[in-house]
Design a protein around this motif. Structure first.
Motif, PDB file in Angstrom:
ATOM      1  N   UNK A  26       0.847  -1.185   0.000  1.00  0.00           N
ATOM      2  CA  UNK A  26       0.000   0.000   0.000  1.00  0.00           C
ATOM      3  C   UNK A  26       0.884   1.236   0.000  1.00  0.00           C
ATOM      4  N   UNK A  27       0.662   2.107  -0.972  1.00  0.00           N
ATOM      5  CA  UNK A  27       1.389   3.370  -1.045  1.00  0.00           C
ATOM      6  C   UNK A  27       0.374   4.495  -0.916  1.00  0.00           C
ATOM      7  N   UNK A  28       0.558   5.343   0.098  1.00  0.00           N
ATOM      8  CA  UNK A  28      -0.351   6.464   0.318  1.00  0.00           C
ATOM      9  C   UNK A  28       0.428   7.747   0.073  1.00  0.00           C
ATOM     10  N   UNK A  29      -0.091   8.569  -0.818  1.00  0.00           N
ATOM     11  CA  UNK A  29       0.542   9.836  -1.162  1.00  0.00           C
ATOM     12  C   UNK A  29      -0.345  10.948  -0.615  1.00  0.00           C
ATOM     13  N   UNK A  30       0.133  11.591   0.468  1.00  0.00           N
ATOM     14  CA  UNK A  30      -0.690  12.591   1.137  1.00  0.00           C
ATOM     15  C   UNK A  30      -1.975  11.966   1.634  1.00  0.00           C
ATOM     16  N   UNK A  31      -3.067  12.671   1.485  1.00  0.00           N
ATOM     17  CA  UNK A  31      -4.394  12.136   1.832  1.00  0.00           C
ATOM     18  C   UNK A  31      -5.261  11.989   0.589  1.00  0.00           C
ATOM     19  N   UNK A  32      -4.655  12.141  -0.581  1.00  0.00           N
ATOM     20  CA  UNK A  32      -5.446  12.210  -1.812  1.00  0.00           C
ATOM     21  C   UNK A  32      -5.294  11.007  -2.739  1.00  0.00           C
ATOM     22  N   UNK A  33      -4.244  10.206  -2.578  1.00  0.00           N
ATOM     23  CA  UNK A  33      -4.018   9.122  -3.534  1.00  0.00           C
ATOM     24  C   UNK A  33      -3.484   7.879  -2.825  1.00  0.00           C
ATOM     25  N   UNK A  34      -4.034   6.716  -3.190  1.00  0.00           N
ATOM     26  CA  UNK A  34      -3.626   5.437  -2.619  1.00  0.00           C
ATOM     27  C   UNK A  34      -3.422   4.463  -3.771  1.00  0.00           C
ATOM     28  N   UNK A  35      -2.317   3.747  -3.751  1.00  0.00           N
ATOM     29  CA  UNK A  35      -2.067   2.689  -4.724  1.00  0.00           C
ATOM     30  C   UNK A  35      -1.956   1.390  -3.934  1.00  0.00           C
ATOM     31  N   UNK A  36      -2.746   0.383  -4.313  1.00  0.00           N
ATOM     32  CA  UNK A  36      -2.716  -0.913  -3.647  1.00  0.00           C
ATOM     33  C   UNK A  36      -2.306  -1.956  -4.673  1.00  0.00           C
ATOM     34  N   UNK A  37      -1.238  -2.682  -4.361  1.00  0.00           N
ATOM     35  CA  UNK A  37      -0.791  -3.773  -5.210  1.00  0.00           C
ATOM     36  C   UNK A  37      -1.062  -5.091  -4.489  1.00  0.00           C
ATOM     37  N   UNK A  38      -1.261  -6.145  -5.240  1.00  0.00           N
ATOM     38  CA  UNK A  38      -1.483  -7.501  -4.722  1.00  0.00           C
ATOM     39  C   UNK A  38      -2.781  -7.633  -3.925  1.00  0.00           C
ATOM     40  N   UNK A  39      -3.863  -7.082  -4.442  1.00  0.00           N
ATOM     41  CA  UNK A  39      -5.168  -7.287  -3.810  1.00  0.00           C
ATOM     42  C   UNK A  39      -5.866  -8.435  -4.542  1.00  0.00           C
ATOM     43  N   UNK A  40      -6.803  -9.088  -3.867  1.00  0.00           N
ATOM     44  CA  UNK A  40      -7.541 -10.201  -4.483  1.00  0.00           C
ATOM     45  C   UNK A  40      -8.822  -9.731  -5.152  1.00  0.00           C
ATOM     46  N   UNK A  41      -9.613  -8.939  -4.424  1.00  0.00           N
ATOM     47  CA  UNK A  41     -10.870  -8.469  -5.004  1.00  0.00           C
ATOM     48  C   UNK A  41     -11.366  -7.223  -4.279  1.00  0.00           C
ATOM     49  N   UNK A  42     -12.277  -6.521  -4.942  1.00  0.00           N
ATOM     50  CA  UNK A  42     -12.948  -5.362  -4.359  1.00  0.00           C
ATOM     51  C   UNK A  42     -14.255  -5.882  -3.770  1.00  0.00           C
ATOM     52  N   UNK A  59      -8.908  -4.956   3.913  1.00  0.00           N
ATOM     53  CA  UNK A  59      -8.413  -3.612   4.173  1.00  0.00           C
ATOM     54  C   UNK A  59      -9.553  -2.644   3.890  1.00  0.00           C
ATOM     55  N   UNK A  60      -9.788  -1.715   4.811  1.00  0.00           N
ATOM     56  CA  UNK A  60     -10.845  -0.718   4.690  1.00  0.00           C
ATOM     57  C   UNK A  60     -10.209   0.663   4.541  1.00  0.00           C
ATOM     58  N   UNK A  61     -10.614   1.393   3.513  1.00  0.00           N
ATOM     59  CA  UNK A  61     -10.209   2.783   3.338  1.00  0.00           C
ATOM     60  C   UNK A  61     -11.458   3.624   3.517  1.00  0.00           C
ATOM     61  N   UNK A  62     -11.377   4.656   4.375  1.00  0.00           N
ATOM     62  CA  UNK A  62     -12.526   5.514   4.637  1.00  0.00           C
ATOM     63  C   UNK A  62     -12.168   6.956   4.318  1.00  0.00           C
ATOM     64  N   UNK A  63     -13.149   7.695   3.815  1.00  0.00           N
ATOM     65  CA  UNK A  63     -12.887   9.083   3.474  1.00  0.00           C
ATOM     66  C   UNK A  63     -14.088   9.733   2.832  1.00  0.00           C
ATOM     67  N   UNK A  64     -13.810  10.761   2.039  1.00  0.00           N
ATOM     68  CA  UNK A  64     -14.854  11.510   1.337  1.00  0.00           C
ATOM     69  C   UNK A  64     -14.498  11.562  -0.140  1.00  0.00           C
ATOM     70  N   UNK A  65     -15.482  11.338  -0.979  1.00  0.00           N
ATOM     71  CA  UNK A  65     -15.272  11.418  -2.423  1.00  0.00           C
ATOM     72  C   UNK A  65     -14.303  10.380  -2.967  1.00  0.00           C
ATOM     73  N   UNK A  66     -14.255   9.188  -2.345  1.00  0.00           N
ATOM     74  CA  UNK A  66     -13.338   8.143  -2.800  1.00  0.00           C
ATOM     75  C   UNK A  66     -13.773   7.605  -4.158  1.00  0.00           C
ATOM     76  N   UNK A  67     -12.809   7.451  -5.042  1.00  0.00           N
ATOM     77  CA  UNK A  67     -13.071   6.943  -6.390  1.00  0.00           C
ATOM     78  C   UNK A  67     -12.003   5.923  -6.764  1.00  0.00           C
ATOM     79  N   UNK A  68     -12.405   4.893  -7.487  1.00  0.00           N
ATOM     80  CA  UNK A  68     -11.461   3.929  -8.053  1.00  0.00           C
ATOM     81  C   UNK A  68     -11.043   4.484  -9.412  1.00  0.00           C
TER      82      UNK A  68
END
Length: 93
Positions: A26-42, A59-68
């Motif tokens: 999991x790579x988190x850049x600031x509070x605006x961008x997240x990159x997840x590698x090696x996940x199984x499913x959404x 893994x749970x990500x919580x926030x506002x205006x989250x988009x894939x």
């Protein structure tokens, strides 16, 4: 059998676990961008929560205006305002 060889080679060459393992990276850049590698499913996604299944649990990500923004077979990119994330219920901020 390949998994045994893969682990042995990784141990011998002292590779970090995210290179040889199946666990998430999991790579988190600031509070605006997240990159997840090696996940199984959404498992679930909305503008307030995105839940992913990985080899090491949900893994749970919580926030506002989250988009894939990018969805690939082994990697995805999330954008929005991240407020917290947790692994299987134990919250980390």
């Amino acid at each position: 059998m390949f998994k045994k060889i893969q682990t042995s080679v990784g141990e011998v060459l002292d590779f970090p676990p995210d290179v040889v393992g199946e666990g998430p990276k999991i790579t988190i850049i600031g509070r605006k961008q997240i990159v997840v590698e090696n996940y199984n499913s959404i498992l679930n996604f909305s503008e307030e929560e995105i839940r992913l299944e990985t080899a090491e649990g949900d893994i749970y990500f919580r926030g506002k205006g989250l988009m894939l923004k990018v969805i690939l077979a082994t990697e995805l990119q999330i954008e929005g305002e991240l407020t917290s994330f947790s692994f299987g219920g134990g919250e980390m901020k």
